[in-house]
Design a protein around this motif. Structure first.
Motif: not given
Length: 504
Positions: A59-61, A4-7, A11-12
């Motif tokens: 939103a990404g962070f 999840a954190t890698n995704a 995205s960022l």
């Protein structure tokens, strides 16, 4: 790192990166990225509008924070859970300010009352005339007290405080020259009461007192430690030992008895205001969510630059002489906390962690390092800190020009200036944030420091690292001890240096 954190990071990384001018043209940046907090000592405006954060990146962070478990980890810290997993310890510096696990808050309050009694007794003359304090510590046991005393006790301190950290004897001798041994106390600040530099300096301070007519040098010592039995064993009377909890890390300890020199210099009321200002930030940090949470917002910007723009440093410039030691304080806070290369479970982080923190004081720095900030090839995010009410009583021209320069630098970094002559061209689009205090006093200083503590915590959580251990400082210490003991051999370069210096 989890899937999840890698995704979230992927995205960022895919987002567009508009310029600051584009962002300002697109909407009301001040409404979204500049917030004023009402605090016990006055307001502080936290203006992050001149950073490249936009709605998509926020939103990404925010998604990254959720994936990294920010909310439960924050709750665990305030609940006193052992979030310092490598040392199996709680992280409870907020309890010293009255925010945290109830039992820890009660214990901190009792220890503060003990310190208050001793401070007030000294001010009342119970230990005879006391005009000077030599405070001996290193790292967090010195940087925080030195910053606060320098900022708050410039005008007629109740006791003249000299903070000594360096084992270089020149530092201690300078304090000796400024103090009268007959009216001097010595505070020995060491969490374990075994720190080599601190204990070496403490022994020399006792020798100085004894050689200058003080009949009972140990009777002039105040011990500040998490291990009071060791201080008593060393020779300090138990009534002059001020303990603090073992769950308080060194760089977070100025709120504990390590803050004794602050209280002695400015009085207990101001020290209590210092705690109250920090507690106000604690309550904000504990309850605010997403972009409304100011330390989290700052961490979003920090990570934007280190992770998405490849910056390796972050600069802090205090446009206030009273905050001249703040960059040094932040260096330890941020680089010792987040200068890590493995995650909480011991795996390689796989991405940059803490940037190099550096800075200076305005307007001096403008004539030294700002050339690189404006026209150099390194992108450096900059924080500016200033106060509206001046700390001096001179002509208003001084403070007017000080603030004008502070605000002008942020505007110039963003706007730049085109020129056909490349040597006179400024590229602009360079980020800055501004923290503008209504006044710089004990409460607002406490708030500023607590803000940076929580900002550092947020960065650590989003990177998946432990911000509360510091094993990286140990190896050099171990080797130094082996050199002094003559029990180890080294590479040819080190051996040659030792021989030339006469150490081996």
């Amino acid at each position: 790192m989890t899937d999840a954190t890698n995704a979230a990071w992927a995205s960022l990384a895919a987002l567009d990166k508009p310029s600051l001018n584009t962002l300002f043209a697109a909407g009301d940046r001040l409404a979204d990225y500049s917030t004023q907090l009402n605090l016990p000592g006055g307001t502080i405006r936290f203006d992050w509008s001149k950073t490249h954060l936009d709605g998509a990146h926020v939103a990404g962070f925010t998604a990254l924070a959720e994936a990294a478990g920010f909310a439960p980890r924050r709750a665990a810290m305030f609940a006193g859970e052992h979030i310092n997993v490598t040392e199996d310890r709680a992280v409870e510096h907020t309890a010293l300010r009255g925010v945290g696990r109830e039992t820890s808050v009660e214990e901190a309050h009792a220890l503060h009352l003990r310190m208050k009694s001793l401070v007030e007794a000294i001010h009342a003359g119970a230990l005879g005339e006391v005009r000077h304090l030599i405070h001996i510590g290193i790292g967090g046991s010195a940087l925080g007290p030195n910053l606060a005393v320098d900022a708050l006790a410039r005008d007629e301190p109740l006791v003249d405080v000299h903070v000594v950290s360096n084992i270089d004897g020149c530092a201690l001798e300078a304090a000796f020259k400024a103090c009268d041994p007959a009216t001097t106390l010595v505070a020995v600040a060491s969490k374990t009461f075994t720190t080599t530099e601190t204990m070496t300096n403490a022994h020399s301070a006792l020798d100085w007192l004894g050689q200058n007519g003080v009949a009972d040098p140990y009777g002039r010592v105040i011990a500040l430690t998490a291990y009071p039995d060791k201080a008593v064993e060393w020779g300090v009377d138990e009534t002059r030992v001020l303990p603090f909890a073992e769950s308080v890390g060194g760089r977070y300890s100025l709120w504990s008895s390590i803050g004794f020199p602050i209280a002695l210099a400015v009085g207990w009321d101001d020290f209590a205001a210092f705690l109250d200002g920090a507690a106000a930030i604690d309550r904000h940090f504990e309850s605010a969510e997403g972009m409304a949470n100011l330390p989290l917002r700052a961490a979003f910007a920090d990570l934007y630059y280190t992770q998405l723009r490849g910056t390796q440093t972050r600069a802090c410039f205090a446009y206030d002489e009273r905050l001249r030691l703040l960059p040094s304080y932040l260096q330890q806070l941020e680089m010792e906390s987040n200068g890590k290369s493995v995650t909480l479970d011991g795996q390689p982080v796989g991405r940059p962690t803490a940037p190099i923190t550096w800075g200076g004081v305005g307007t001096d720095a403008q004539h030294a390092v700002f050339q690189l900030l404006h026209q150099g090839t390194n992108l450096v995010p900059v924080d500016f800190i200033a106060a509206i009410i001046p700390g001096d009583s001179l002509s208003p021209d001084h403070h007017r020009n000080l603030l004008a320069n502070c605000f002008a630098q942020g505007a110039a970094l963003m706007a730049g200036k085109a020129s056909k002559d490349g040597a006179r061209a400024y590229p602009g689009d360079r980020p800055s944030a501004t923290m503008l205090c209504e006044d710089l006093n004990a409460a607002t200083l406490g708030a500023l420091i607590a803000f940076h503590e929580h900002r550092t915590f947020c960065n650590g959580v989003l990177l998946g690292i432990n911000s509360f251990d510091q094993f990286g400082v140990e190896l050099g210490k171990e080797i130094a001890k082996s050199i002094v003991a003559g029990s180890a051999s080294f590479d040819p370069s080190t051996e040659a240096l030792l021989a030339e210096a006469g150490i081996k």
